[in-house]
Every structure is written in C-alpha cells, then in structure tokens.
Design an enzyme around this catalytic site. Sequence first.
Site, PDB file in Angstrom:
ATOM      1  N   GLY A  26       0.819  -1.212   0.000  1.00 41.08           N
ATOM      2  CA  GLY A  26       0.000   0.000   0.000  1.00 41.08           C
ATOM      3  C   GLY A  26       0.846   1.252   0.000  1.00 41.08           C
ATOM      4  O   GLY A  26       1.742   1.399   0.830  1.00 41.08           O
ATOM      5  N   PHE A  29      -1.630   6.723   2.727  1.00 39.46           N
ATOM      6  CA  PHE A  29      -1.043   7.549   3.778  1.00 39.46           C
ATOM      7  C   PHE A  29      -0.072   6.746   4.642  1.00 39.46           C
ATOM      8  O   PHE A  29       1.030   7.199   4.936  1.00 39.46           O
ATOM      9  CB  PHE A  29      -2.144   8.168   4.646  1.00 39.46           C
ATOM     10  CG  PHE A  29      -2.762   9.364   4.011  1.00 39.46           C
ATOM     11  CD1 PHE A  29      -2.152  10.609   4.096  1.00 39.46           C
ATOM     12  CD2 PHE A  29      -3.942   9.258   3.295  1.00 39.46           C
ATOM     13  CE1 PHE A  29      -2.700  11.720   3.492  1.00 39.46           C
ATOM     14  CE2 PHE A  29      -4.506  10.369   2.689  1.00 39.46           C
ATOM     15  CZ  PHE A  29      -3.889  11.593   2.793  1.00 39.46           C
ATOM     16  N   GLU A 186     -19.468  16.784   2.727  1.00 38.16           N
ATOM     17  CA  GLU A 186     -18.708  17.560   1.738  1.00 38.16           C
ATOM     18  C   GLU A 186     -19.296  17.391   0.338  1.00 38.16           C
ATOM     19  O   GLU A 186     -19.448  18.364  -0.402  1.00 38.16           O
ATOM     20  CB  GLU A 186     -17.234  17.119   1.761  1.00 38.16           C
ATOM     21  CG  GLU A 186     -16.531  17.620   3.019  1.00 38.16           C
ATOM     22  CD  GLU A 186     -15.182  16.960   3.320  1.00 38.16           C
ATOM     23  OE1 GLU A 186     -14.541  17.405   4.274  1.00 38.16           O
ATOM     24  OE2 GLU A 186     -14.795  16.003   2.622  1.00 38.16           O
ATOM     25  N   ALA A 331      -6.276  10.078   8.229  1.00 37.53           N
ATOM     26  CA  ALA A 331      -4.913  10.153   7.707  1.00 37.53           C
ATOM     27  C   ALA A 331      -3.856  10.340   8.811  1.00 37.53           C
ATOM     28  O   ALA A 331      -2.827   9.640   8.799  1.00 37.53           O
ATOM     29  CB  ALA A 331      -4.828  11.261   6.665  1.00 37.53           C
TER      30      ALA A 331
END
Length: 459
Positions: A26, A29, A186, A331
């Site tokens: 991965g 982050f 959002e 994150a």
Amino acid sequence: MFRSREVFTQSTSEVKDMPKRVVIIGGGFGGLEAAKQLSGKDVAVTLIDKKNHHTFQPLLYQVATAVLSPGEIASPIRRILYKAKNVEVVLGEAKGYDLENRTVKLHDSSEIPFDYLIVAAGARHSYFGNDDWEDSAPGLKTVEDALEIRRRVLLAFELAEREAILTGKHKPLNFVVVGGGATGVELAGAIAGIARQALAKDFKAINTKESRVMLYEGSDRILNSFAPDLSERAKRDLEDLGVEVFLNSFVTDLKDGNVKASDEWIECDVAIWATGVAASFLGKELGAETDKAGRVLVNDDLSVPGKENIFVIGDMAHLKQKNGDLVPGVAPAALQMAQATCKNILRDLKNEPRENFEYRDKGSMATIGRNRAIVEAGSLKLTGFIAWLAWLFIHVISLIGFRNKLSVMSDWFWAYVTRERSALLITGDAEQLQDALRFLEAKPIAEPLPKKARRKALK
Ligand SMILES: Cc1cc2nc3c(=O)[nH]c(=O)nc-3n(C[C@H](O)[C@H](O)[C@H](O)COP(=O)(O)OP(=O)(O)OC[C@H]3O[C@@H](n4cnc5c(N)ncnc54)[C@H](O)[C@@H]3O)c2cc1C
C-alpha cells in the site's frame, strides 16, 4: 510475471550481511509514510501498490464535484520516492501470503519475500452485504470513483437539459447522498454549490437551482464524531446551502433510480454512497482475528498477534486508545502508525525493546461549502469562515508536491472569485455516457421542438 532476481528468490535473513527486507503493501497515507521513514536506513524496502499513484483522499470529493482535476490530488508513488535509494516500488496487487516462507503473493503468482511486512492496504466503503448497490450508488475512495461520480452528476444536468430542449419539460433533478460523515457532508454541500451557483448560468432550458440535494443519515446527527453543537451548526450550514438533511433515516434498499429510506422510495437521478467501512481482505488473509469491518485486532505495537514481524497499520488496524475509543480511520492516525512501526523495526535491528503505539489526536475538521467548515481540536471549536480558512490551509500544506499545492491554490482562488468550476469535462461519447447513467430516462434525440413552441412549453 514479475522479473525474477536473486534478491526475490531468497529470504534476505538467510543471506549474511544483506540488509533486512521490509515489504510494504500500500502506497496510501500509511504505506508511503513508512517508505519515507525507512528511506536512507539500513534496510531494503519494497513498496507494492496496485495503483501507480498515491491519492490524497481528503480532496477526492473536489474531483467528484469538478473543482479539481485528478492530477492535482494524486502523485506517482515512484516519483515521490525517487530520492529514496533503498526503496523500490512495485506496481502489483497483493493477493495473499505464504506466511511460512515469508512471502507476499501478487496477482500474477509472483512472490516477494520479506523479513518484515507492513500491511497498509486501507479500506473501502461497505454496502453492508449489498455489494450490488455499488452500481446504483458508487462510493468515493479512488480517483476512478471520483471521476465516475463527476460523470454521473454532470451527465444528469446534460440529459435533463437535452430533454427540456426536446420536449419542453424536465422535472428538477434529485441527488441523494447516503451517509452524513465528512465525505457525505462535503459531497452534498459541493453538489448543492454546483446546482445553485456553478452551473446555473450554463444551462438555459432547465433551472439547475431547482435541483434537490438530499442527505440521508442513519443516526440522530451528521458528523457525529464532532461535538453535538458543531454537528448542529454543520446541519444548519448545509440547509442554508439548500441541502435537505434527513436524520434517523437508514437507507434500506437501492434500485436504479430509486432509494428506499425510512420505508419510503425516493426517486433520484444520482445516488452516492458515503458510509460504511470494509477493510482490505488482506487483513483476514493473515489469519488474524478481525472485527466486523475486517480490521485486524493488532497488538499495542501494531504487530499481528503471534506474528511479530508483521504489522498492520492505518485503516486496516483495530486498536483501542486508553480511553477505550478506537484509533480513528483518518490520515493522521495512518501517518503516526507508520512512524511508530518503522521506529520499532529499527529498534529490533538494534536489539532495543519495542515501544507501544499511542495515538495523538490533533483534532478534526470538515468543510460544508464555501466559507463554511467546522474544526474541533481539544477544547478549541471553530465554525464559519475562520474554520474554512483553517481547513484550506491544512489541506494545502498536506498535499504532496509543490506543483500540486500551487495548482490547487490557484483553482480554489479562481473558483472562489468566479464561482466557476474548472474541471467540468465529461469524457466518452454520448452513447457510452448515456449507458453509464442508464437509469436516467433521457429521451432519444428527436426533432427539437420549434423555438416558439419550446419557449411556450417552458413557461
Ligand atoms: C473520500 C475520503 C475522504 C477522506 N477525508 C479525510 C479527511 O478529511 N481527513 C482525514 O484525516 N482522513 C480522511 N479520510 C480517511 C483517510 O484518507 C484514511 O484514513 C487514510 O487514507 C488511511 O490510510 P491507509 O494507508 O490505511 O490507506 P489508504 O490511504 O487508503 O491506502 C491504501 C493503499 O493500498 C493500496 N492497495 C489496496 N489494496 C491493495 C492490494 N491488494 N495490493 C496492493 N496495493 C493495495 C491502495 O491502492 C492504496 O494506495 C478520507 C477518506 C476518504 C475515502
């Protein structure tokens, strides 16, 4: 097949004087931060990702709502790490492991041996066992998801305009967002912004301002990880922007063009899924205990019980803080976990004892729309314009690469001043586009009504 090399055919621990090999799955982050932490250290690092780029997920919704372009929030992993001489990047999808022989198996059956393994493959949204809903209501996790949502949203306006031109009428558009967490809020705020401002002048046959944007949340408040007064403020802000917020409303079914919430079917042109967490299957493949979302119950040092050389970090890890709350899937937690894990690996190599991971909560923020956001950090609470400025600042400085920072700032400035969106392209040809939105009943192109009749019909 992955090119076979000596270093990939034997476990480095068996080769004298060779640095230990740390494999990271991965380049999000957690994984990317781990590679940066190990850069220049006496270890050989291999980072595997199924994408060639790192995605800055907090700004994906801006790609989905045409404010930013994908290249501004995603950067090639190889480029980010080009200076890290001891880190190599492998494009490939991890499918599982041979734990006895300490290898990671890739999609093409090739295997990569490790001495230490850091699993940071993240999570996706969960449809609570109804994976077939994804077609009707895509979620937002990758650049591809964002482009698909953008395509559906923009196409809905295009098809409505076309129908209005051809037939003289079209019902106002309905957009449904499922989930009142940060992503749902959002998205809903940004879609309302598109309908009320950004596109209002571009469409002549339909009134985009009449579009309905509905947000469904199963619990009794949106943004429920924030203090109740901030949730309430965010709800008011959303409603000011024209979003209808439905609380205590679970979505229980989805069929093309219809969403069932609280036993009522709602017709919608575009539905977006923004709730649920399903950790990567790579956690279960480790044979470790997992929670309902598939997160691995890790030890206090983030290693997997019984497998000291394997760590699980970021959204895939289930770890309780001292106060009993789970370390959140955000994150900063992934970054901190990566830092702690790398320190422990380096401590191991120096025969020093490992340290337990402790999450430092630096606060949370969510934006609702232009000039509106909420921030909570300890006892500090901000709302409105100041919170929005703080949100802008934190997100710009967190972006990877100077060019991206500059380009995002200039797009934001332009959008703020002109209320225009700079990424309004729909790609693909008209027929393919209509297929992608097959539940929108756009009328086939026919002879347009004569101009006079059209004006009359639209009155
Ligand atoms: C839309 C959205 C908005 C968000 N907004 C915020 C926010 O405002 N603030 C905040 O703090 N957090 C936010 N988050 C959460 C944050 O992005 C995550 O907590 C964070 O990305 C977790 O990091 P990670 O390294 O665990 O996983 P990720 O960053 O998701 O990285 C996982 C990586 O693993 C790769 N991968 C997956 N499976 C495989 C495989 N089988 N083989 C190889 N590679 C694989 C993926 O390609 C990806 O690069 C948001 C998340 C989303 C989806």
